[in-house]
Design a protein around this motif. Structure first.
Motif, PDB file in Angstrom:
ATOM      1  N   ILE A 162      47.192  45.956  60.666  1.00  0.00           N
ATOM      2  CA  ILE A 162      48.159  45.924  61.766  1.00  0.00           C
ATOM      3  C   ILE A 162      48.644  44.503  62.046  1.00  0.00           C
ATOM      4  O   ILE A 162      49.851  44.257  62.176  1.00  0.00           O
ATOM      5  N   LYS A 163      47.710  43.548  62.085  1.00  0.00           N
ATOM      6  CA  LYS A 163      48.126  42.169  62.380  1.00  0.00           C
ATOM      7  C   LYS A 163      49.063  41.638  61.294  1.00  0.00           C
ATOM      8  O   LYS A 163      50.048  40.958  61.595  1.00  0.00           O
ATOM      9  N   SER A 164      48.749  41.958  60.053  1.00  0.00           N
ATOM     10  CA  SER A 164      49.599  41.430  58.978  1.00  0.00           C
ATOM     11  C   SER A 164      51.005  42.037  59.067  1.00  0.00           C
ATOM     12  O   SER A 164      52.002  41.328  58.893  1.00  0.00           O
ATOM     13  N   LEU A 165      51.082  43.314  59.373  1.00  0.00           N
ATOM     14  CA  LEU A 165      52.408  43.942  59.471  1.00  0.00           C
ATOM     15  C   LEU A 165      53.158  43.416  60.691  1.00  0.00           C
ATOM     16  O   LEU A 165      54.369  43.167  60.640  1.00  0.00           O
ATOM     17  N   GLN A 166      52.430  43.205  61.774  1.00  0.00           N
ATOM     18  CA  GLN A 166      53.088  42.656  62.971  1.00  0.00           C
ATOM     19  C   GLN A 166      53.605  41.245  62.708  1.00  0.00           C
ATOM     20  O   GLN A 166      54.607  40.834  63.290  1.00  0.00           O
ATOM     21  N   SER A 167      52.915  40.529  61.815  1.00  0.00           N
ATOM     22  CA  SER A 167      53.329  39.143  61.572  1.00  0.00           C
ATOM     23  C   SER A 167      54.718  39.076  60.930  1.00  0.00           C
ATOM     24  O   SER A 167      55.363  38.029  60.947  1.00  0.00           O
ATOM     25  N   VAL A 168      55.162  40.178  60.315  1.00  0.00           N
ATOM     26  CA  VAL A 168      56.494  40.166  59.704  1.00  0.00           C
ATOM     27  C   VAL A 168      57.434  41.178  60.355  1.00  0.00           C
ATOM     28  O   VAL A 168      58.561  41.381  59.886  1.00  0.00           O
ATOM     29  N   GLN A 169      56.970  41.770  61.419  1.00  0.00           N
ATOM     30  CA  GLN A 169      57.736  42.880  62.000  1.00  0.00           C
ATOM     31  C   GLN A 169      59.154  42.466  62.377  1.00  0.00           C
ATOM     32  O   GLN A 169      60.103  43.211  62.199  1.00  0.00           O
ATOM     33  N   LYS A 170      59.277  41.222  62.883  1.00  0.00           N
ATOM     34  CA  LYS A 170      60.606  40.786  63.327  1.00  0.00           C
ATOM     35  C   LYS A 170      61.411  40.171  62.194  1.00  0.00           C
ATOM     36  O   LYS A 170      62.577  39.830  62.367  1.00  0.00           O
ATOM     37  N   ILE A 171      60.755  39.988  61.058  1.00  0.00           N
ATOM     38  CA  ILE A 171      61.412  39.300  59.951  1.00  0.00           C
ATOM     39  C   ILE A 171      61.914  40.282  58.903  1.00  0.00           C
ATOM     40  O   ILE A 171      62.974  40.103  58.300  1.00  0.00           O
ATOM     41  N   ILE A 172      61.148  41.317  58.686  1.00  0.00           N
ATOM     42  CA  ILE A 172      61.546  42.300  57.664  1.00  0.00           C
ATOM     43  C   ILE A 172      62.857  42.961  58.098  1.00  0.00           C
ATOM     44  O   ILE A 172      63.033  43.325  59.266  1.00  0.00           O
ATOM     45  N   ILE A 173      63.745  43.088  57.144  1.00  0.00           N
ATOM     46  CA  ILE A 173      65.016  43.759  57.431  1.00  0.00           C
ATOM     47  C   ILE A 173      64.736  45.255  57.512  1.00  0.00           C
ATOM     48  O   ILE A 173      64.523  45.910  56.484  1.00  0.00           O
ATOM     49  N   ASN A 174      64.678  45.747  58.730  1.00  0.00           N
ATOM     50  CA  ASN A 174      64.319  47.152  58.898  1.00  0.00           C
ATOM     51  C   ASN A 174      65.490  48.035  58.479  1.00  0.00           C
ATOM     52  O   ASN A 174      66.647  47.696  58.689  1.00  0.00           O
ATOM     53  N   ASP A 175      65.150  49.141  57.883  1.00  0.00           N
ATOM     54  CA  ASP A 175      66.182  50.056  57.423  1.00  0.00           C
ATOM     55  C   ASP A 175      65.564  51.442  57.349  1.00  0.00           C
ATOM     56  O   ASP A 175      64.541  51.626  56.683  1.00  0.00           O
ATOM     57  N   LYS A 176      66.188  52.382  57.997  1.00  0.00           N
ATOM     58  CA  LYS A 176      65.592  53.725  58.041  1.00  0.00           C
ATOM     59  C   LYS A 176      65.547  54.394  56.668  1.00  0.00           C
ATOM     60  O   LYS A 176      64.865  55.383  56.481  1.00  0.00           O
ATOM     61  N   HIS A 177      66.285  53.853  55.705  1.00  0.00           N
ATOM     62  CA  HIS A 177      66.262  54.422  54.361  1.00  0.00           C
ATOM     63  C   HIS A 177      65.061  53.947  53.557  1.00  0.00           C
ATOM     64  O   HIS A 177      64.727  54.521  52.541  1.00  0.00           O
ATOM     65  N   CYS A 178      64.456  52.841  54.006  1.00  0.00           N
ATOM     66  CA  CYS A 178      63.432  52.175  53.198  1.00  0.00           C
ATOM     67  C   CYS A 178      62.020  52.550  53.634  1.00  0.00           C
ATOM     68  O   CYS A 178      61.778  52.826  54.807  1.00  0.00           O
ATOM     69  N   PHE A 179      61.124  52.523  52.678  1.00  0.00           N
ATOM     70  CA  PHE A 179      59.706  52.653  52.972  1.00  0.00           C
ATOM     71  C   PHE A 179      58.972  51.757  51.987  1.00  0.00           C
ATOM     72  O   PHE A 179      59.535  51.327  50.981  1.00  0.00           O
ATOM     73  N   GLU A 180      57.725  51.482  52.293  1.00  0.00           N
ATOM     74  CA  GLU A 180      56.952  50.603  51.404  1.00  0.00           C
ATOM     75  C   GLU A 180      55.531  51.114  51.326  1.00  0.00           C
ATOM     76  O   GLU A 180      54.934  51.455  52.346  1.00  0.00           O
ATOM     77  N   MET A 181      55.018  51.207  50.099  1.00  0.00           N
ATOM     78  CA  MET A 181      53.593  51.502  49.958  1.00  0.00           C
ATOM     79  C   MET A 181      52.898  50.233  49.477  1.00  0.00           C
ATOM     80  O   MET A 181      53.118  49.792  48.358  1.00  0.00           O
ATOM     81  N   TYR A 182      52.102  49.656  50.360  1.00  0.00           N
ATOM     82  CA  TYR A 182      51.420  48.410  50.038  1.00  0.00           C
ATOM     83  C   TYR A 182      50.034  48.693  49.469  1.00  0.00           C
ATOM     84  O   TYR A 182      49.374  49.654  49.866  1.00  0.00           O
ATOM     85  N   VAL A 231      43.254  49.053  49.267  1.00  0.00           N
ATOM     86  CA  VAL A 231      43.558  49.943  50.392  1.00  0.00           C
ATOM     87  C   VAL A 231      45.057  50.233  50.353  1.00  0.00           C
ATOM     88  O   VAL A 231      45.869  49.305  50.238  1.00  0.00           O
ATOM     89  N   TYR A 232      45.427  51.497  50.446  1.00  0.00           N
ATOM     90  CA  TYR A 232      46.846  51.866  50.396  1.00  0.00           C
ATOM     91  C   TYR A 232      47.389  52.088  51.806  1.00  0.00           C
ATOM     92  O   TYR A 232      46.796  52.817  52.608  1.00  0.00           O
ATOM     93  N   VAL A 233      48.521  51.456  52.056  1.00  0.00           N
ATOM     94  CA  VAL A 233      49.126  51.499  53.387  1.00  0.00           C
ATOM     95  C   VAL A 233      50.603  51.852  53.213  1.00  0.00           C
ATOM     96  O   VAL A 233      51.276  51.279  52.352  1.00  0.00           O
ATOM     97  N   LEU A 234      51.072  52.767  54.011  1.00  0.00           N
ATOM     98  CA  LEU A 234      52.478  53.183  53.915  1.00  0.00           C
ATOM     99  C   LEU A 234      53.196  52.816  55.208  1.00  0.00           C
ATOM    100  O   LEU A 234      52.762  53.203  56.296  1.00  0.00           O
ATOM    101  N   VAL A 235      54.278  52.055  55.069  1.00  0.00           N
ATOM    102  CA  VAL A 235      55.094  51.733  56.246  1.00  0.00           C
ATOM    103  C   VAL A 235      56.405  52.495  56.113  1.00  0.00           C
ATOM    104  O   VAL A 235      57.129  52.330  55.129  1.00  0.00           O
TER     105      VAL A 235
END
Ligand code: ADP
Length: 489
Positions: free
Chosen positions: A353-373, A264-268
């Protein structure tokens, strides 16, 4: 920059054809560290221009403000930028008052880089407002098997504490897992409570099925223990490779007697707020050999990785071992009814959603970055989806024509979502094959998709269409026409 110039020619009528994608009034410049479908997509994109050389960008050092390139906590590995190939002319740890422009910096707008490059360069890199780069700095919090489970366990506990045990049950989508060697003793206790069940051992940081084995008896891992796990008192002890030991799903859903898992492809595009897109298409990867619990040492039976299956003695490269997710959804709907399948696929949304929320506060957020999981999900015989793992670099190499078309569309639409050309309004819920699943909360669909809304009702259905019809080209045509007229008005 006038808004009008931002609409690239290939979305305009033929008469006004403008061959260039536009950032300001110039072409979009990209770099790409891979030689596969993504490079084809980038090269095929009108008005996009390749910056020659791979992985050879010099970082734009901004030691005065090392967080310039990101926001949020940088507690993880902030010094790793000095390792490897990072070239800071003033030496590690020295200060420079302004971003030092080095050769090659800022010469790209879009960079499909590999994880190693980002790990080595991110902390000392200055990114300009418009630049977009693949991967978040500490993506491994979700993609390393041990860390993924650690983060999920933590959010589950927190949810139980704050919202009660019942809510915690919505996290029961990952098999019981322990990290080895650190949790060996807890594992042994658990092992003894459940005699006879099968466990699977997986190196935490490896991929493509490498180093994985199944076992039923503790003594089956004695050899592994000798090699990998020596007592701390041993003076020759090297740091052992981290493994996870996980309860093996003994009752996978079988089709034609074979086990499969679903990619399954997911884009954050943002972790804060969390903004998540889900791609409609994907595939199921089948094992080549009929499933049986009699031969737990046979990887061709138990591991569905293409990398493993293509080496099976009777593997047929023409037939391959894949079904499209559409094919799978159709098959399951015919067999179990549309409602049962909707419920099963809703379980996948919950996993995402739960998996992404589990790291939401840990991932270094950056408006330049995106991730395709690339999520790997396995259905058991009750059609319950289980999360097996999450990849930050899902394979983009095509195994055949159909696979190529899938990946080409997927990646092209990813670029459409990122919209460097600024053709969209920013309010879209669907772009090609990508549906907006979450933006700081669940997204509801406002247009019907009969495959997924069989009762004819579109009220309050989630904007999630995994395995549903993906007529992406038609949708894009309509979308861009609509966006253009909204922008004009
Ligand atoms: P890798 O990163 O090496 O691909 P995975 O965790 O994805 O490792 O596991 C490889 C394959 O093994 C999966 O695609 C799946 O077929 C099988 N597998 C992994 N974990 C389990 C499990 N707990 N139960 C059943 N099958 C599993």
């Amino acid at each position: 920059m006038s808004k009008g110039t931002k609409v690239p020619g290939y979305m305009q009528g033929k008469g006004s054809r403008n061959p260039r994608g536009i950032i300001g009034d110039r072409e979009i410049r990209y770099k790409c560290s891979l030689q596969n479908t993504i490079l084809d997509v980038l090269r095929g994109r009108p008005g996009w221009q390749e910056v020659p050389g791979q992985n050879n960008i010099q970082p734009n050092v901004n030691q005065a403000n090392p967080k310039q390139a990101g926001s949020g906590s940088t507690t993880q590995g902030t010094t790793s930028g000095y390792k490897g190939s990072v070239r800071n002319p003033q030496g590690p740890g020295t200060q420079s008052a302004v971003p030092t422009r080095l050769q090659g910096d800022g010469d790209w707008d879009f960079y499909w880089c590999d994880r190693e490059w980002l790990a080595q360069n991110y902390d000392t890199m200055f990114l300009y407002e418009h630049q977009k780069i693949l991967h978040f700095r500490n993506h491994y919090e979700l993609t390393r098997k041990n860390l993924m489970v650690k983060n999920l366990k933590r959010l589950k506990k927190q949810t139980e504490r704050e919202l009660g045990k019942a809510e915690g049950q919505s996290f029961e989508f990952f098999p019981t897992t322990y990290e080895l060697p650190s949790e060996y003793h807890i594992f042994v206790e658990e092992f003894k409570k459940n005699p006879g069940i099968i466990w699977i051992m997986k190196p935490a940081a490896r991929a493509q099925g490498r180093g994985i084995f199944l076992f039923r008896r503790l003594k089956d891992i004695t050899d592994w223990k000798k090699g990998e796990y020596q007592p701390l008192s041993d003076p020759n002890r090297e740091v052992p490779e981290t493994y996870v030991v996980q309860r093996y799903i003994e009752n996978p859903y079988l089709i034609g007697g074979r086990k499969f898992d679903v990619r399954v492809y997911v884009l954050v595009v943002s972790y804060n707020p969390l903004k998540v897109w889900l791609y409609r298409s994907g595939f199921a990867r089948f094992s080549n050999t009929r499933f049986s619990l009699d031969s737990i040492e046979d990887t061709y039976v138990h591991l569905t990785n293409v990398a493993i299956q293509k080496n099976a003695p009777d593997y047929d490269p023409d037939k391959g071992c894949k079904w499209s997710t559409q094919q799978l959804r159709k098959y399951l709907s015919a067999k179990h009814g549309v409602e049962a399948v909707k419920k099963a696929f809703k379980g996948i949304d919950n996993i995402i959603i739960k998996s992404l929320q589990s790291v939401q506060k840990i991932i270094i957020n950056d408006k330049h970055c995106f991730e395709m999981y690339g999520y790997d999900v396995l259905f058991d015989s009750d059609l319950k989806p289980w999360l097996i793992e999450i990849n930050a670099s899902p394979s983009l190499t095509a195994s055949g024509k159909e696979d190529y078309d899938l990946k080409f569309g997927l990646l092209n639409d990813l670029l459409n979502v990122l919209d460097l050309e600024n053709r969209l309004t920013g309010k879209e819920k669907r772009v090609g094959g990508w549906d907006l699943l979450w933006e700081d909360g669940p997204i509801l669909a406002d247009d019907g998709n009969m495959e997924c809304a069989p009762n004819g009702t579109t009220a309050s259905i989630p904007n999630s269409f995994l395995g549903c019809h993906n007529e992406r080209k038609r949708q894009l045509r309509e979308l861009y026409t609509a966006a253009q007229s909204i922008k004009k008005s």
